[in-house]
Structures are given as C-alpha cells and as structure tokens.
Design a protein around this motif. Structure first.
Motif, mmCIF file in Angstrom:
data_model
loop_
_atom_site.group_PDB
_atom_site.id
_atom_site.type_symbol
_atom_site.label_atom_id
_atom_site.label_comp_id
_atom_site.label_asym_id
_atom_site.label_seq_id
_atom_site.Cartn_x
_atom_site.Cartn_y
_atom_site.Cartn_z
ATOM 1 N N VAL A 1 0.833 -1.201 0.000
ATOM 2 C CA VAL A 1 0.000 0.000 0.000
ATOM 3 C C VAL A 1 0.866 1.250 0.000
ATOM 4 O O VAL A 1 0.623 2.198 -0.746
ATOM 5 C CB VAL A 1 -0.960 -0.024 1.210
ATOM 6 N N PHE A 2 1.891 1.232 0.822
ATOM 7 C CA PHE A 2 2.758 2.413 0.902
ATOM 8 C C PHE A 2 3.523 2.647 -0.390
ATOM 9 O O PHE A 2 3.920 3.771 -0.678
ATOM 10 C CB PHE A 2 3.737 2.282 2.088
ATOM 11 N N ARG A 3 3.721 1.620 -1.177
ATOM 12 C CA ARG A 3 4.412 1.804 -2.467
ATOM 13 C C ARG A 3 3.520 2.542 -3.456
ATOM 14 O O ARG A 3 4.006 3.073 -4.463
ATOM 15 C CB ARG A 3 4.839 0.446 -3.047
ATOM 16 N N GLY A 4 2.227 2.518 -3.202
ATOM 17 C CA GLY A 4 1.314 3.237 -4.095
ATOM 18 C C GLY A 4 1.370 2.678 -5.504
ATOM 19 O O GLY A 4 1.488 1.475 -5.715
ATOM 20 N N TYR A 5 1.331 3.567 -6.479
ATOM 21 C CA TYR A 5 1.357 3.131 -7.872
ATOM 22 C C TYR A 5 2.738 2.618 -8.267
ATOM 23 O O TYR A 5 2.882 1.848 -9.207
ATOM 24 C CB TYR A 5 0.920 4.273 -8.802
ATOM 25 N N TYR B 1 -10.558 20.405 -8.060
ATOM 26 C CA TYR B 1 -9.265 20.460 -8.748
ATOM 27 C C TYR B 1 -8.209 21.070 -7.836
ATOM 28 O O TYR B 1 -7.845 22.236 -7.963
ATOM 29 C CB TYR B 1 -9.377 21.270 -10.043
ATOM 30 N N ALA B 2 -7.756 20.276 -6.903
ATOM 31 C CA ALA B 2 -6.631 20.685 -6.041
ATOM 32 C C ALA B 2 -5.783 19.441 -5.901
ATOM 33 O O ALA B 2 -5.902 18.703 -4.934
ATOM 34 C CB ALA B 2 -7.167 21.163 -4.689
ATOM 35 N N TYR B 3 -4.951 19.212 -6.889
ATOM 36 C CA TYR B 3 -4.320 17.903 -7.030
ATOM 37 C C TYR B 3 -3.338 17.601 -5.915
ATOM 38 O O TYR B 3 -2.386 18.362 -5.701
ATOM 39 C CB TYR B 3 -3.558 17.828 -8.349
ATOM 40 N N PRO B 4 -3.543 16.489 -5.234
ATOM 41 C CA PRO B 4 -2.477 16.033 -4.340
ATOM 42 C C PRO B 4 -1.383 15.384 -5.183
ATOM 43 O O PRO B 4 -1.650 14.916 -6.297
ATOM 44 C CB PRO B 4 -3.188 14.982 -3.473
ATOM 45 N N GLU B 5 -0.173 15.391 -4.672
ATOM 46 C CA GLU B 5 0.924 14.750 -5.408
ATOM 47 C C GLU B 5 0.729 13.247 -5.396
ATOM 48 O O GLU B 5 0.477 12.673 -4.347
ATOM 49 C CB GLU B 5 2.270 15.069 -4.706
ATOM 50 N N MET B 6 0.845 12.651 -6.575
ATOM 51 C CA MET B 6 0.761 11.184 -6.604
ATOM 52 C C MET B 6 2.128 10.648 -6.181
ATOM 53 O O MET B 6 3.154 11.051 -6.740
ATOM 54 C CB MET B 6 0.428 10.715 -8.022
ATOM 55 N N LYS B 7 2.137 9.769 -5.215
ATOM 56 C CA LYS B 7 3.420 9.300 -4.687
ATOM 57 C C LYS B 7 4.038 8.292 -5.648
ATOM 58 O O LYS B 7 3.615 7.157 -5.731
ATOM 59 C CB LYS B 7 3.203 8.658 -3.305
ATOM 60 N N LEU B 8 5.035 8.750 -6.403
ATOM 61 C CA LEU B 8 5.668 7.892 -7.393
ATOM 62 C C LEU B 8 7.177 7.999 -7.271
ATOM 63 O O LEU B 8 7.695 9.058 -6.942
ATOM 64 C CB LEU B 8 5.265 8.325 -8.812
ATOM 65 N N ASP B 9 7.849 6.901 -7.567
ATOM 66 C CA ASP B 9 9.318 6.926 -7.568
ATOM 67 C C ASP B 9 9.789 7.892 -8.654
ATOM 68 O O ASP B 9 9.233 7.925 -9.755
ATOM 69 C CB ASP B 9 9.879 5.535 -7.889
ATOM 70 N N LYS C 1 11.839 8.667 -11.580
ATOM 71 C CA LYS C 1 12.547 7.833 -12.542
ATOM 72 C C LYS C 1 13.112 8.649 -13.690
ATOM 73 O O LYS C 1 14.316 8.827 -13.836
ATOM 74 C CB LYS C 1 11.595 6.759 -13.075
ATOM 75 N N ASP C 2 12.204 9.095 -14.546
ATOM 76 C CA ASP C 2 12.679 9.747 -15.767
ATOM 77 C C ASP C 2 12.022 11.088 -16.023
ATOM 78 O O ASP C 2 12.084 11.620 -17.112
ATOM 79 C CB ASP C 2 12.443 8.820 -16.961
ATOM 80 N N GLY C 3 11.353 11.620 -15.027
ATOM 81 C CA GLY C 3 10.777 12.956 -15.172
ATOM 82 C C GLY C 3 9.390 12.975 -15.772
ATOM 83 O O GLY C 3 8.784 14.036 -15.905
ATOM 84 N N PHE C 4 8.867 11.804 -16.191
ATOM 85 C CA PHE C 4 7.531 11.791 -16.788
ATOM 86 C C PHE C 4 6.569 11.043 -15.879
ATOM 87 O O PHE C 4 5.690 10.338 -16.327
ATOM 88 C CB PHE C 4 7.574 11.096 -18.159
ATOM 89 N N GLU C 5 6.759 11.216 -14.576
ATOM 90 C CA GLU C 5 6.090 10.336 -13.637
ATOM 91 C C GLU C 5 4.576 10.339 -13.732
ATOM 92 O O GLU C 5 4.000 9.469 -14.354
ATOM 93 C CB GLU C 5 6.559 10.642 -12.208
ATOM 94 N N GLU C 6 3.903 11.330 -13.122
ATOM 95 C CA GLU C 6 2.453 11.197 -13.077
ATOM 96 C C GLU C 6 1.821 11.359 -14.451
ATOM 97 O O GLU C 6 0.865 10.682 -14.790
ATOM 98 C CB GLU C 6 1.810 12.167 -12.079
#
Lengths: 578, 508
Positions: A154-158, A295-303, A305-310
């Motif tokens: 769960v903590f790893r998220g997407y 429309y107040a986007y929370p940050e999607m927790k992603l590693d 990697k290459d700058g094209f994350e969310e």
C-alpha cells in the motif's frame, strides 16, 4: 455436539452412580462440562485465527485493493519467448522475475489473485507461529508480517508496479512463506532434540484461559488498520487503477462509469481527473460535468525515474481517447522504450494501429500480446476488427474516437504540452465533436483568447443553448471584455428582460467572497485585504467556505482551483535524433 | 546473466528448432492457391552461403511438409500446427554448395481437414556469388525522443549467430545514458572502423587494427558534431557531415515523424593526425550524407538549397525550416578530390532530384565504382520515415537513373549498403509493417539488374515479428569485429583519456 456430549457425560455420571454407588453432584457435572467445552475451544483456537486471517486477506485483496493488483498484472507482460522477454532477462534477477510474472497471472482475476495471496500469506503466518512456538493465546500474531507486507504494498502506491517490477506482488509473499516454512522445519528439527519444559506449558495454558479472545481480535485489528490506512492514503491509486481497468475493456458503458468513479475521490489526483474527463467526453457531458470534481491535485506518490512520472500514468490514454492517435502511439512507444513491454501498453499500441488503419503493425502487436496467457479474448476481438474496418467504424467507442481525430496537418510541436490539452486549446479546424472538448480545454486552462468564437460556434450547433459552465466563463470574460455582451446579450448585466443570468450569478459569487473578508476584517481593512488576498486566486481558507455551495460552478474553479501558473512551452522541438 | 539468457534461449531454440517429424505425404491433392509463407521467400535469388531460409506457413492446417530440391539433392522439413519449418543447417549448406548458379524447387504440403494438399511449386535461384559473411547493424526501437537500451550487433549471415558488439546501459541512468550510432567500416573490413557515442560519455570511437580509442570531435570551427561518416578505401581519411538536426511529430500524418536538418556541412578528418577541416561550409546550402568513390577521386553527397537560412542563428533556422519541411529537396552531388594536393574541387550535380520533385539521401557507390545507389523520396532526407522512399541507382557510365523496381516495396526502403563484391545489397526496409525496419537483401547482378529482396533469415521465422527493435545502418563486412564489448565499454566510459581533435584550415 455439546448437547450430545452433555448427555454422554450425564449418562456416564448416572452409570457411575449406579455402579459405584457414589453420588455426583450437579456442580461436579457442570465443572466437567465446562472442562470439555474448554478442550473443544482449545482445539478450535488452533485454526480459527488462521481462517479469519485468510478470510480478511481475501476481503482486502478483493474489495479494497483488488483493482490495483489486477491493474498491476497488466504491467507484467510475460511469454515463453526469450526474445520478447529480453528486456526483463537483461536485468539482475531477470529469470526470477520471469517466473514471478507467470505466477502474476493469478491476478488476471481478483478472485484467483486474492485466493493466492490469502493462502500464501496465511500459510506464512501459520508456519511462523509454529516456528516461533507462539503460545496458543497469541496464535495468529505472526500474521503481522503478512499484514505488514500488504501494508508495504500500500505504501508503495502506484510505484508498486508502475515503472517497477510488478511480480514483486507475488514473489515477496512467496519468499515470506518459503522463509517461514524453512524456519518451521529448522525449529521442528531442533525441537526434537531439545528437552520439553512441561512447567512452561502448564503456565501457558493457565494464562491462555484469560486471553482466549486475542487470536480472534488480532486479525480484525490488523485488517482494520490496513484497510483504514489504505482508504485514507490510497483512494486515488485505487480509483486510478479501477478507471484504467474499466478503460481497457473498451466498452463504452464501462467508460461512462468513469464519471461516477471520479466522484468517489475525496480529493482527486491529476490521474483521476484525466480519466474523469475521458468519461465525460464519451458520454457527451464534457462541458456540463467537468467542474463537478475538485481540482486541487495532491501529489501522486511515485518513484522519481525519468521525469515523466504522473503524466506518464494517464497521458497516453488521454491522447488516445481524445482522438490524438499519433500522439498516443508516440507516448506509448516512449513508455515501451523506457520501461519495457507491458500488456497494457502493447494493447494501446495495437488499438492505435487499428484506428490509424495500420493493419500490419496492429497484427505485430496482437501477435506479441497473444503470446501472453489469458489474452486470447482480447486478441480475437481486435484481430477481427483489424481484418474488417467496418467493425471499427460500427463500434460506438471507436466511432467516437475517430470523430475526434485532428484535421489540421500540423506537428505536435505547434501545440502546448501536454498535447491532449495543447491541441484542444490551439485547434482551429475540427469536427463538431471536437468543439466541446476544445472549449473545455480552454476553460480548464483559463485561456479565454478564443473562447468567444468557439462559444458562438457551439451555440449555433446547439440550437442557441450553451451549458452553464460556458456561460459562467463568458460572464467572467465579460467583466474585462464587454464585447462579450454583444455576442451574448443574455449575459449583459443591464439586460433585465432575461432574468437572472450567469453574470448576476457571478456577482453573487463575488459577493460571497466579499462577505468573507467583511466578516474577517474591519470596515477599513476588508477592501484592501480582499484585493491583496485574491491576487493570483482566492486563498484556500476562503475557498473552503465557498466549496459547499459553489463546487460545480465554473466560477469556483476559475477563482479557487488550479491556481498554479503553467509555463509556456516552446512550440518548436529542439530534440536531437537518436 | 547473459549466459543464463543464452542457456534459456538455447533451450527454447532446441525445443522449437527440432521441428516435427512428418512423413512425406503420398496421397495429396494439388491446389492452385499459392502457399502463404512468412517470410516471403518465393522467387528470389540468394547467395550460395546464406543461412537456411526457415519459414512459417500461415494457414490453419494440422501439419506441414516441405521439400527443397535441386537435381538429385533434396532436403526436407516437417511442421506441426504452428507451421514453422526448420531446415537442417548442415544439409542446407550442402545443398546450396551443390546448387550454385542453379535453381531450387520448393514444394510445400499442408494437412487440412480434407487431407493433404500440395501448393504450387515455387523456385529460388542460387547465385554463384557469395555474400559477405557479416552484417553489422544497430538495434533500437523505432522511437521518438527517448532511448534506453540499444546496441550494435554483428550477425553472421551464413548461420544464425548474432553477437553483441556493444550495448549501452540496460537501465536508464541520467549520468551514463548514452546512444551509439553511425558505425562505419573502411573497405568492408572491421580492422578500421568507427562509431559515435552521444549524450553521456560522448565522442567517436575509432578502432584501428584491434585497438580502440575515443576522440572528442567537437570543434567551434565546424557547424556541430560530426555525424554521417565515410572512410576512404585505403587512406586514414574520413569525410563526415556535420549536422544540426531536429525532429517534429505529425499529428495525423501516417509518417509520424519528420527529421529535419536546419544546417549541415561536410568536414574532412585525418584519423592519424586527428585534425578536422571544413570542406563545404555554407549556411544557405545543406550538405550531407558523404560517400567516397572507391578510387578516392570524388566524394558523393546530397545537397539542398536553403537560401532562407542564410544568416540565421540556430533557433531562427529551426523555426524557419519546419513549415517548409515538405519542400526541402536534396540533389545528388559529387565533389572531386585531388589526393596529391589534398584539395577538393567544385561540386557538380549528379542527379537533379529537385527538378524531378524528389529528394535524395544516402548515396553509396558500388565497389567497382560503376553505380551510385541512393534513396529518393518526395522530400527531406531522413527517408526511413518517408513511405515514398525507394532505392534508385545511377549508372555512372551511361548516366541512366532508374528505380530498383524488383527490390523496392510500397513502404520506406532507406539505408542501404553494398557487399564487397558489389553483387548484393542490403536495405533497411519497413515493408513488414510500416514501422519496424528489417534488413532485406537483394541480388544486383553483373548486368546491373536488381532482383526481388528477401528478409535476412532467422532461426525462428517468427523472430522478426516478435522483435520490437528496428535494424539501423546495416553494413556488410568481410570479417568479424574482434574488439570485445568490455574493451569498448572501458574506452567509452574513460572520458579523461579522450583526445580532443584539432581544427586545421587546410588538409595537411
């Protein structure tokens, strides 16, 4: 059973009375009964905690996080061809991941995947309890590790599967189980040669009687904690996975359900908002429903990697479902290049090729997808479409996508990025179906430079009517550009014949903002505070007070949401060639 | 890890390559329908030393049987439902050796629901001439801006061995990520060769007589980095183009990408002296794709007139050229070279492609110096992205220019090269699916006639369908590359040891 046993004991008691001529008191009989019951209870406590754990893990993996796991399975492309798996085999532990991806096929459906996870993780808990000689009153406590593993997922998220190896979802539980079994085996062997401490057992059994509910409470506690954490922390991840799963049924009814999915989000992420928009496009509600979510986007927790994350999560789908087939194919190819083949991505590339009328290219991707077990249905359906163009044109979803394909012969670099937004903002020539999406893009980006012309065209195409959101945007525009009222006299604040109009509603909204400052500041201060406060948008604390009444209105969005400045991107591409 | 990969591949190959034991059918019906095979190896001309032409029959039969015969010699193969026919390598070699200059007759039988059927026989001509045993190419996705894992590989075309020459980083790494491209050999020998490294650890790697070194080719006196190379046949001289390149992505065009130069010049490089010299440095003409004539008397190249670029800086040039992308046309040119004085003469137009409404790219002179092979498309120069790209040849004796009708296809037929005996061509073609380039080989006979091109054979005929990389810059060589990939990696990563080339106004 207890009653039969009671009778048995009662009979025995009577027999004893008959033969021994010794009186058995009711109290003694009762004590003996309780003792028998306790024995039975002791036996059942051995396996009940595990059954409950198993059932609750099943429940978690189906009802709570099943969408995420089934979505992850589509990232785990697998085939028996070393050529197709070369990207994976070139990695460290590539062969292990290869095996893991075959096991990952259990997550083709939520039921089979949950069965797998529940069984493996429960077995691990059982083995570990045995290995650590956990006393009976704490049986099941080793499931903490199993629940902990799920919590880690769960903590790893997407990032659990997105741009990372998805087979970890099945491999790590298997490692846990294997480790526990091994430990159990070792301790069992050691135990054979060790002295038994009978006193200890006696003490444990005495203690047990006081704490006999713990094995039943523990799984519930673990489940409760995990589920609460998941639902509070990862609702966007769950919804994104669910929406992507729906999208890739390529069923227009499922795509309509995306709108409802988005409404469930407490605070929708960018990804959820994107899929919400896709749902609106294909149910012809784009202009009517776009601003119904926050429309107040929370940050999607992603590693990182290459700058094209969310953006990478949804950009290709947004391109495809808004008719930008070349762009969808490009971003899909980029994903393929950087992260290796995934079933999800390959399917999208096959669809792009089919819609772009490139049958040989589509057949290549379908052949590759066909190597993967349990994808035969998808391949069969789209192979038929690939062979017969009329099936594509008759499909309600694809027919709509084809209507959105651009007509302008321009380059992506002529539009702002991301292109599904930039194209719709910058497009000057397109089908009628493109117009509402184009206006929606302008409203979303708060770019009113071409709004009047587009709104006029829309009004003409809709028999003189405009959606409220468009009228509200025009009302805002009218405040600084009165020529709006010439084109849309119904918005003119001086026009009394048309009753309450969007302009008057706008004034009401602005008065609500004013009312906040009047209530908070002194009569001498509120005006200055208002001017300073709303510079660059309405502050969050003010927006909060307005949300209940005004969410769903374009006014609320314009003044209170999505206030981040967007940088203008260069419309020339300076990228080198590989 | 590579060993495990090879082992796994070997296991799969073993199981798949064994084929199926199918007896020759004696009771069958002749049908008129031509057999549907992939790759299409019907009515082609093949070298006498090529690897077996394993094929897959594309139909719904239960089993298949194939025979390939020439005179009294015959080889056979059977297949199950998957239709994959694997011919024994040793038997195939023997058959080809015996069939030089002759014709192979191929018969394929299929076991259908109604019994065995025999498809019409087709033929394969076996040329007298051999093909160079090695083909070197880059494998990379037909991608856009991003890249990750790519490499240069060398295939032995007489069997199925493919060797890694060099592979870059398997995982994306912002510090080390680099691209490699433009491998080029001197006179079909890997003794002297080069390739470029871009981005991280950038430079040009030169291999000379088994020793590799990296050079930093940047100089303020030339337009940009050195790009397309051509080695002089004997001397340690390389002519490069120096290009400023960008690309744009079509919103709806079937061709998807347009790669455009907004400046290009020609430069001369002395490998031993490590000096660069401009040959043609103009900002209103774009010169690119140089190719030495075999006798060193000329350099052929392509040039486009771009007067609107005169005096513009990089950004302005890029902005100016993009809207004109479909009107940029390159002519085929040549410029004489005097080896004694080491001077270049006045450029001449070899083919006025512009007047034909076409645009040339990648001229390659045949080893005997008689023909110039080049690609022409409707516009531009990066023809692998242009469906209209086809191979043309100019006969330098007669001046005739004609398309290679037999070798060409409906899709992009672009980067090409000659074999060392001038009898075989290889071209990177997208005729399979319009997107993934595959190496196609075509016979070019002594009369200057081209023959139908065929796909480089693979052990598993489905191989090219499953491979998700394109073949770039296929180049023949007579020998294998001997420098190990580990050595190349050391050279590439050791930036400190890379010499920076010098610039000279005059070729010394």
């Amino acid at each position: 059973m207890a009653t039969a046993k009671n009778k048995q004991y009662a009979n025995k008691s009577r027999n004893n009375q008959h033969h021994n001529k010794t009186a058995v008191t009711p109290q003694a009989a009762q004590t003996e009964q309780r003792s028998t019951l306790r024995e039975e209870w002791q036996k059942s406590i051995t396996w009940w905690p595990y059954f409950i754990t198993w059932a609750l893990i099943m429940l978690f993996c189906t009802a709570i996080y099943g969408d995420v796991f089934t979505r992850a399975q589509q990232e785990a492309f697998v085939s028996d061809s070393p050529l197709s798996m070369q990207y994976l085999l070139n990695k460290d532990y590539g062969q292990l991941y290869w095996i893991g991806r075959f096991i990952m096929l259990v997550w083709k459906t939520t039921l089979t995947g949950s069965l797998f996870m529940a069984t493996i993780l429960t077995l691990a808990a059982f083995a570990l309890d045995r290995a650590l000689r956990i006393p009976q009153f704490l049986r099941g406590i080793s499931a903490l590790l199993s629940w902990g593993l799920l919590l880690w997922m769960v903590f790893r998220g997407y990032s659990l599967f997105y741009k990372n190896e998805p087979s970890a979802i099945v491999l790590y539980p298997l490692f846990l189980m294997a480790g526990s079994l091994l430990l159990w085996g070792i301790t069992a062997l050691v135990g054979k040669f060790a002295k038994k401490d009978n006193n200890g057992v006696e003490k444990t059994e005495k203690a047990w009687s006081k704490w006999n509910v713990i094995p039943f409470i523990l799984p519930l506690l673990f489940f409760g904690a995990l589920t609460t954490t998941t639902l509070l922390r990862n609702d966007n991840e769950i919804l994104t996975a669910r929406m992507q799963n729906r999208l890739f049924t390529f069923d227009i009814n499922e795509i309509g359900a995306l709108v409802d999915d988005a409404q469930l989000a407490e605070q929708p992420s960018r990804s959820v908002a994107a899929y919400h928009a896709i749902g609106l496009i294909h149910t012809n509600q784009m202009l009517e429903g776009l601003f119904d979510i926050e429309y107040a986007y929370p940050e999607m927790k992603l590693d990182k990697k290459d700058g094209f994350e969310e953006y990478g999560v949804f950009q290709s789908d947004a391109n495809l479902f808004s008719g930008l087939l070349n762009s969808a194919y490009r971003t899909s190819m980029d994903h393929n290049v950087m992260n290796g083949a995934t079933a999800y991505n390959l399917k999208r590339m096959a669809i792009c090729a089919i819609l772009n009328n490139e049958p040989a290219l589509a057949e290549k991707y379908l052949t590759i997808i066909d190597q993967m077990p349990f994808e035969g249905k998808f391949v069969e359906k789209f192979r038929a479409m690939n062979a017969d163009r009329t099936l594509v044109e008759q499909d309600p979803l694809f027919a709509q996508i084809l209507k959105l394909v651009p007509r302008e012969k321009r380059f992506e670099q002529n539009y702002r990025q991301p292109v599904f937004m930039g194209y719709n903002i910058g497009v000057l020539e397109g089908n009628n179906e493109t117009l509402p999406i184009s206006i929606a893009a302008c409203l979303y980006s708060k770019d009113f430079s071409t709004l009047i012309e587009r709104a006029q065209a829309l009004k003409a195409s809709r028999g003189g009517f405009l959606p409220n959101n468009v009228l509200e945007a025009l009302a805002i525009r009218g405040m600084s550009k009165p020529e709006v009222y010439k084109a849309f006299p119904e918005l003119n604040p001086d026009n009394q014949t048309m009753g309450n109009n969007a302009t008057s509603t706008l004034y009401t909204f602005l008065k609500d903002i004013q009312a906040y400052y009047e209530s908070k500041y002194s009569p001498n201060e509120w005006q200055d505070s208002l001017k300073a406060g709303i510079k660059g948008g309405v502050p969050a604390e003010v927006a909060k007070t307005l949300k209940e009444e005004w969410l769903g209105h374009y006014f609320y969005y314009y003044y209170c949401e999505n206030l981040v400045k967007k940088e203008e991107k260069s419309d020339q591409n300076n990228a080198g060639v590989n | 890890m590579k060993i495990h990969l090879l082992f796994a591949a070997a296991l799969i190959t073993l199981f798949t390559a064994c084929g199926v034991n199918v007896e020759r059918p004696t009771d069958f019906t002749n049908v008129d329908e031509a057999v549907n095979i992939y790759p299409d190896y019907r009515n082609i001309t093949i070298p006498c030393n090529i690897a077996p032409l394993n094929v897959q029959v594309k139909s719904d039969a239960k089993a298949y049987f194939a025979s390939i015969a020439c005179g009294n010699q015959e080889i056979t193969a059977g297949a199950g439902e998957d239709g994959k026919l694997f011919f024994d390598e040793a038997a195939w070699k023997e058959l080809l050796t015996a069939s030089k200059g002759k014709q192979l007759k191929v018969n394929i039988y299929a076991e259908t629901e109604g019994g065995w059927v025999k498809h019409p026989e087709y033929t394969i001509d076996v040329a007298q001439e051999e093909i160079d045993p090695y083909l070197t190419y880059r494998l990379i996705e037909p991608s856009y801006e991003l890249y990750r894992q790519l490499g240069i590989y060398q295939r032995n075309v007489t069997n199925f061995d493919e060797k890694v020459v060099y592979e870059n980083n398997p995982e994306y790494n912002s510090e080390d990520n680099h691209c490699i491209n433009c491998h080029n050999f001197q006179n079909y020998s890997t003794d002297n060769m080069l390739f470029h490294v871009r981005a991280g650890h950038g430079g040009t790697v030169f291999i000379q007589n088994g020793k590799a070194r990296k050079l930093n080719m940047k100089s303020d006196s030339i337009l940009s980095s050195t790009v397309y190379p051509t080695w002089h046949r004997e001397k340690p001289w390389v002519v490069f183009s120096s290009n400023r390149t960008g690309q744009a992505f079509h919103m709806i065009h079937g061709q998807k990408i347009e790669v455009i130069d907004y400046g290009s010049d020609l430069v001369f490089f002395d490998v031993e002296k490590e000096t660069l010299t401009n040959i043609l440095k103009t900002d209103d003409v774009m010169e690119t794709f140089p190719c030495w004539a075999p006798d060193g008397s000329k350099v052929y190249y392509c040039a486009a007139q771009t007067p609107y670029l005169k005096g513009l800086d990089t950004k302005a040039a890029s902005d100016a050229i993009l809207p004109r992308y479909d009107s940029i046309r390159y002519n085929l040119m040549s410029i004489p070279f005097d080896a004694q004085t080491k001077t270049f003469g006045t450029p001449e137009v070899e083919v006025d492609c512009n007047a034909m409404g076409k645009s040339a790219a990648v001229p390659k002179v045949s080893p005997d110096g008689r023909f110039v092979l080049f690609t022409m498309a409707d516009y531009g120069q990066f023809h692998i992205w242009h469906h209209s790209a086809d191979l043309y040849v100019k006969d330098l004796q007669s001046g005739e220019v004609r398309p290679l009708d037999k070798a060409n296809s409906f899709a992009a037929d672009s980067y090409h090269s000659w074999s060392s005996n001038g009898r075989w061509l290889v071209v990177a073609s997208r005729r399979e699916d319009g997107s993934y380039s595959r190496p196609y080989i075509a016979y070019f006979d002594k009369d200057g006639k081209d023959h139908k091109a065929f796909l480089l054979p693979q052990k598993d005929p489905e191989f090219n369908l499953l491979r998700m990389k394109s073949y770039n810059v296929p180049e023949f060589s007579k020998n294998a590359i001997t420098v190990s990939s580990e050595t190349l990696k050391e050279v590439i990563y050791d930036d400190k040891k890379a010499n920076t080339v010098k610039y000279s106004n005059k070729i010394k």
